[in-house]
Design an enzyme around this catalytic site. Structure first.
Site, PDB file in Angstrom:
ATOM      1  N   LYS A   1       0.835  -1.209   0.000  1.00 41.13           N
ATOM      2  CA  LYS A   1       0.000   0.000   0.000  1.00 41.13           C
ATOM      3  C   LYS A   1       0.871   1.261   0.000  1.00 41.13           C
ATOM      4  CE  LYS A   1      -1.962  -0.896   3.983  1.00 41.13           C
ATOM      5  NZ  LYS A   1      -1.315  -2.115   4.469  1.00 41.13           N
TER       6      LYS A   1
ATOM      7  N   ARG B   1      -8.516   1.175   9.999  1.00 40.65           N
ATOM      8  CA  ARG B   1      -8.124  -0.212  10.210  1.00 40.65           C
ATOM      9  C   ARG B   1      -9.164  -0.965  11.026  1.00 40.65           C
ATOM     10  NH1 ARG B   1      -2.595   0.630   9.666  1.00 40.65           N
ATOM     11  NH2 ARG B   1      -1.148  -1.059  10.009  1.00 40.65           N
TER      12      ARG B   1
ATOM     13  N   ARG C   1      12.305  -5.823   4.300  1.00 39.85           N
ATOM     14  CA  ARG C   1      12.207  -4.357   4.265  1.00 39.85           C
ATOM     15  C   ARG C   1      13.268  -3.732   5.184  1.00 39.85           C
ATOM     16  NH1 ARG C   1       6.530  -1.533   5.015  1.00 39.85           N
ATOM     17  NH2 ARG C   1       6.465  -2.480   7.073  1.00 39.85           N
TER      18      ARG C   1
ATOM     19  N   ARG D   1      12.608  -2.588  11.049  1.00 36.25           N
ATOM     20  CA  ARG D   1      11.620  -2.121  12.036  1.00 36.25           C
ATOM     21  C   ARG D   1      11.370  -3.202  13.066  1.00 36.25           C
ATOM     22  NH1 ARG D   1       6.650   0.175   8.435  1.00 36.25           N
ATOM     23  NH2 ARG D   1       5.476  -0.939  10.044  1.00 36.25           N
TER      24      ARG D   1
ATOM     25  N   ARG E   1       0.850  -9.009  13.705  1.00 37.18           N
ATOM     26  CA  ARG E   1       0.180  -7.954  12.920  1.00 37.18           C
ATOM     27  C   ARG E   1      -0.788  -8.555  11.917  1.00 37.18           C
ATOM     28  NH1 ARG E   1       5.237  -5.265  10.671  1.00 37.18           N
ATOM     29  NH2 ARG E   1       3.909  -3.948   9.397  1.00 37.18           N
TER      30      ARG E   1
HETATM   31  P1  ADP Z   1       1.588  -1.947   8.307  1.00 37.01           P
HETATM   32  O1  ADP Z   1       0.398  -1.537   7.508  1.00 37.01           O
HETATM   33  O2  ADP Z   1       2.644  -2.538   7.455  1.00 37.01           O
HETATM   34  O3  ADP Z   1       1.254  -2.720   9.538  1.00 37.01           O
HETATM   35  P2  ADP Z   1       1.941   0.763   9.202  1.00 37.01           P
HETATM   36  O4  ADP Z   1       3.176   1.531   9.001  1.00 37.01           O
HETATM   37  O5  ADP Z   1       0.704   1.145   8.481  1.00 37.01           O
HETATM   38  O6  ADP Z   1       2.362  -0.723   8.866  1.00 37.01           O
HETATM   39  O7  ADP Z   1       1.557   0.705  10.744  1.00 37.01           O
HETATM   40  C1  ADP Z   1       2.514   0.418  11.714  1.00 37.01           C
HETATM   41  C2  ADP Z   1       1.881   0.454  13.105  1.00 37.01           C
HETATM   42  O8  ADP Z   1       1.355   1.764  13.381  1.00 37.01           O
HETATM   43  C3  ADP Z   1       0.699  -0.488  13.337  1.00 37.01           C
HETATM   44  O9  ADP Z   1       1.095  -1.798  13.657  1.00 37.01           O
HETATM   45  C4  ADP Z   1       0.001   0.228  14.510  1.00 37.01           C
HETATM   46  O10 ADP Z   1       0.689   0.037  15.725  1.00 37.01           O
HETATM   47  C5  ADP Z   1       0.137   1.680  14.144  1.00 37.01           C
HETATM   48  N1  ADP Z   1      -0.995   2.146  13.322  1.00 37.01           N
HETATM   49  C6  ADP Z   1      -0.916   2.644  12.065  1.00 37.01           C
HETATM   50  N2  ADP Z   1      -2.144   2.947  11.598  1.00 37.01           N
HETATM   51  C7  ADP Z   1      -3.024   2.627  12.579  1.00 37.01           C
HETATM   52  C8  ADP Z   1      -4.446   2.682  12.702  1.00 37.01           C
HETATM   53  N3  ADP Z   1      -5.215   3.146  11.703  1.00 37.01           N
HETATM   54  N4  ADP Z   1      -5.013   2.251  13.845  1.00 37.01           N
HETATM   55  C9  ADP Z   1      -4.264   1.796  14.856  1.00 37.01           C
HETATM   56  N5  ADP Z   1      -2.928   1.692  14.811  1.00 37.01           N
HETATM   57  C10 ADP Z   1      -2.300   2.112  13.691  1.00 37.01           C
END
Ligand code: ADP
Ligand code: ZN
Length: 218
Positions: A13, A88, A127, A160, A171
């Protein structure tokens, strides 16, 4: 153009959002990037969310909703945006609809990146992210020119915490538990479009641009 990108961690994404942002001149709003920037800066917000982010758990809805609301209120989001990683949860999706209604705007499309778990895991474990500017690389698919060094700013690359295998599995499980509700919610709007997140980045991008043509979006 106003888009929401949905899909598991490692669906690509972020990669597509960056390409689309460049092509269509609209901001890429990634809640993950915003939270990591805040963590790097050791801000109050950054300190509050670090534990959740590092362990792969969702940050509480109230916090992320506030973050997105503030970001959408900025001038550059007036003519369009790409939301990546938000919403999410169903609750986040409902709150987003309320916020957008207040601004009197509507989302054009919700792009769902269907991706197999093995592809997600391979992408996340390979990554590498720049410590200082946050740019992403991949050991095999998108290696930096010099091993371990960011092409953009020369800083060190790192894995990360939440991309470590055990946390990736967590996750993906959290994603699975939230996703059915979210997909059903957006399916009902008639604006959900599914594409394969397993394909190569360039191919996905071409498919998206073709799709926007068919949908008369630009
Ligand atoms: P990915 O989609 O690869 O898990 P992101 O960079 O989008 O990675 O998100 C990393 C972390 O940031 C998530 O695991 C969560 O802890 C937090 N996070 C990001 N977006 C949200 C969201 N919309 N709601 C809750 N936590 C979020
Ligand atoms: Zn860098």
């Amino acid at each position: 153009m106003r888009l929401i990108l949905l899909g598991p961690p490692g669906a690509g994404k972020g990669t597509q959002a960056k390409l689309l942002a460049k092509r269509f001149h609209i901001p890429h709003i990634s809640t993950g990037d915003i939270l990591r920037d805040q963590m790097r800066a050791s801000s109050t917000l950054g300190k509050k969310v670090a534990g959740f982010v590092k362990s792969g758990e969702l940050v509480p809805d109230e916090i992320v909703i506030e973050v997105v609301k503030n970001r959408l209120a900025k001038a550059d989001a007036k003519c369009g945006f790409i939301l990546d990683g938000f919403p999410r949860t169903l609750n986040q999706a409902e709150k987003l609809t309320t916020v957008l209604k207040q601004f009197n705007i509507f989302v054009d499309l919700i792009l769902y990146f269907g991706t197999s778990p093995s592809v997600s895991i391979e992408r996340l474990s390979g990554r590498r992210v720049c410590k200082s500017c946050g740019r992403n690389f991949h050991l095999i698919n998108m290696p930096p020119e010099l091993e371990g060094i960011c092409d953009s700013c020369g800083s060190e690359l790192y894995l990360r915490d939440d991309d470590k295998e055990k946390t990736v599995k967590k996750r993906l499980a959290i994603y699975q538990s939230q996703t059915t509700n979210l997909i059903n919610h957006y399916k009902a709007t008639g604006k959900l479009r599914e594409i394969s997140g397993d394909s190569e980045a360039e191919k996905v991008f071409t498919q998206l641009v073709d799709m926007f043509g068919r949908e008369s979006l630009n």
